[in-house]
Design an enzyme around this catalytic site. Structure first.
Site, PDB file in Angstrom:
ATOM      1  N   ASP A 157       6.067  -2.009  -4.016  1.00 54.78           N
ATOM      2  CA  ASP A 157       6.507  -0.657  -4.395  1.00 54.78           C
ATOM      3  C   ASP A 157       6.721  -0.600  -5.899  1.00 54.78           C
ATOM      4  O   ASP A 157       6.003  -1.250  -6.638  1.00 54.78           O
ATOM      5  CB  ASP A 157       7.808  -0.346  -3.630  1.00 54.78           C
ATOM      6  N   HIS A 189      12.230   4.375  -6.104  1.00 57.89           N
ATOM      7  CA  HIS A 189      11.610   4.363  -4.776  1.00 57.89           C
ATOM      8  C   HIS A 189      11.640   2.961  -4.163  1.00 57.89           C
ATOM      9  O   HIS A 189      11.976   2.790  -2.991  1.00 57.89           O
ATOM     10  CB  HIS A 189      10.173   4.862  -4.945  1.00 57.89           C
ATOM     11  N   ASN A 287       2.795  11.946   3.433  1.00 57.51           N
ATOM     12  CA  ASN A 287       3.648  13.136   3.492  1.00 57.51           C
ATOM     13  C   ASN A 287       2.916  14.428   3.170  1.00 57.51           C
ATOM     14  O   ASN A 287       3.537  15.409   2.737  1.00 57.51           O
ATOM     15  CB  ASN A 287       4.801  12.990   2.474  1.00 57.51           C
ATOM     16  N   SER A 360       7.796   7.227   3.614  1.00 55.14           N
ATOM     17  CA  SER A 360       8.217   6.068   2.821  1.00 55.14           C
ATOM     18  C   SER A 360       9.529   5.494   3.303  1.00 55.14           C
ATOM     19  O   SER A 360       9.797   4.311   3.089  1.00 55.14           O
ATOM     20  CB  SER A 360       8.404   6.455   1.352  1.00 55.14           C
TER      21      SER A 360
END
Lengths: 411, 60
Positions: A157, A189, A287, A360
């Protein structure tokens, strides 16, 4: 017990016995049972219905007989070596689906996230998050005795806040695959996802938000502090995770796909090779949807068949508005679902915690739970680990194109 | 394998033995075809770019 005494079956059983014979021993075992218990047994082939009273039926290919005598009588009077087991015959019923039960409400408290959650999305009102996040409750993590001990989990990530106090004392291995940038998370994130997958059992501020609280953290920075990256960095991160013996790779990242777009052969092969080496890759479905009107296909690389694609659900048990679906016929299936709306987790200091939504956020729930399964069973690796996850999921009354096997559950 | 690909025009970035992947850059789409023709190559694909929403976005 006198064999002529009437037998009253207990609730749920018929009073008959199932007898399991050793392979090749069915005939001899059956003769012993017949002689001792006094039942007349017929072979199953050619007879359709249950045995008549006082009789028995032998399923020769199965090596199993149903005998019209109670188990304790069968067991007492034979003692034949060919008999492996004797069980009461059970009465079975059509099952009702167990409905999804949202976590209990706390009508006196509005939301549970601490005040330090700056810039958060919508707070959940009325759900009790004083001890643990709703996601850990609906996945049964709160009741699991597993911790992910000795399991290595890689989260690929934006890196990790190596200074975050909730992770003090944890085993952390960190590596940047972004040229010119350190692994220290400049976006947030990555820290949020690592928190969900691997956060502490007792964080500095409640509620608890992490699954595999004793697993070894492998933080791979494959996305820049601006949140961008490419396949190149992701593949380097996967390579690193495999080389380091990580049982799980969590990837809350992806690129949008179009309807009809095929999956990447490169990533599919890599994912298969990873599985063969004991590493399971779990990725966010994406998403890009805006349900109910817009439903987009699972993104790259989650759309690879050998990568577990994770959909997002909310606290009420509905599919998240943004969660993509398995609409591409070749690959691109949703495999499983996880909590992905209003998820509280760690964030880089000074913010410390944040509540955000996304596939996520669902993905690291699955990855952390995968570590729990991996700890529970050394054989649960690669494809076998994927089967453990889908097999243990809570089935939902929702399309599998939206939720796959259902809501992930901890062992 | 890496040498053969470089001979065919690949500017090599990295080799990943556990994954079985070599990555690099080529001059144009036609060059991708010549990569695919090298013995032992199973697939040649264009690299995808990933972009997350900004840190303050509610959905990530």
């Amino acid at each position: 017990m006198d064999s002529n005494e009437a037998f009253q079956p207990t609730g749920g059983t018929t009073g008959r016995s199932l007898v399991l014979f050793d392979e090749g021993g069915a005939k001899a075992g059956m003769q012993a049972v017949q002689k001792a218990v006094g039942v007349h047994v017929v072979p199953a082939s050619g007879h359709e219905s249950a045995p008549a009273s006082g009789g028995g039926i032998l399923f020769e290919a199965l090596g199993v007989a149903v005998v019209d005598a109670p188990p304790d009588q069968v067991m007492q009077t034979t003692g034949n070596a060919a008999i492996l087991a004797v069980e009461p015959e059970r009465i079975v019923h059509a099952l009702e689906t167990r409905p999804y039960v949202p976590p209990k409400r706390n009508d006196t408290v509005a939301g549970g996230a601490p005040a330090a959650t700056a810039g958060a999305g919508a707070l959940i009102t009325g759900v009790d998050e004083s001890q643990a996040t709703w996601g850990l409750q609906v996945t049964n993590v709160v009741n699991s005795r597993r911790s992910g001990a000795d399991i290595r989990v890689a989260v690929l990530d934006t890196g990790f806040d190596l200074e975050h106090p909730d992770f003090a004392g944890r085993s952390v291995t960190a590596q940047s695959f972004i040229a010119g940038q350190e692994v220290q998370d400049g976006h947030g994130h990555g820290t949020h996802c690592i928190g969900t997958a691997l956060g502490a059992k007792c964080p500095g501020v409640r509620p608890r938000y992490g699954v595999a609280h004793d697993a070894e953290i492998f933080a791979g920075k494959v996305l820049s502090n601006a949140g961008s990256g490419s396949d190149t960095g992701i593949l380097a991160g996967i390579e690193w995770a495999i080389q380091n013996g990580c049982a799980v790779i969590s990837m809350s990242l992806g690129a949008a796909t179009r309807p009809g777009q095929p999956f990447s052969q490169v990533f599919e092969r890599v994912a298969k090779r990873a599985q063969e080496q004991g590493t399971l890759i779990i990725a966010a479905a994406g998403n890009e949807s805006r349900r109910p009107g817009i439903v987009n296909p699972v993104g790259h690389p989650a759309n690879c068949p050998s990568i577990m694609a994770v959909a997002a659900m909310d606290v009420q048990g509905a599919v998240a508005r943004f969660s993509n679906a398995g609409i591409n016929p070749d690959g691109g299936q949703i495999d499983i679902a996880g909590p992905g709306v209003d998820v509280h987790s760690s964030w880089p200091l000074p913010t410390r915690y944040r509540r955000i939504s996304g596939t996520s956020m669902a993905t690291p729930h699955v990855a952390g739970i995968a570590a729990l399964y991996a700890e529970a069973d050394p054989a649960a690796r690669g494809a076998a680990l994927a089967r453990a996850l889908t097999g243990g999921a809570q089935r939902l009354e929702l399309p599998s194109t939206d939720v796959g096997a259902g809501m992930v559950q901890a062992p | 394998m890496a040498a053969a690909l470089q001979d065919a025009g690949l500017r090599l970035d990295s080799t990943l033995p556990a994954s079985g992947v070599i990555s690099g850059a080529v001059a144009n789409a036609a060059a991708m075809q010549s990569m695919a023709a090298v013995a032992g190559v199973a697939a040649v694909e264009q690299v995808h770019e990933i972009q997350l929403p900004p840190p303050d976005a509610p959905v990530q």
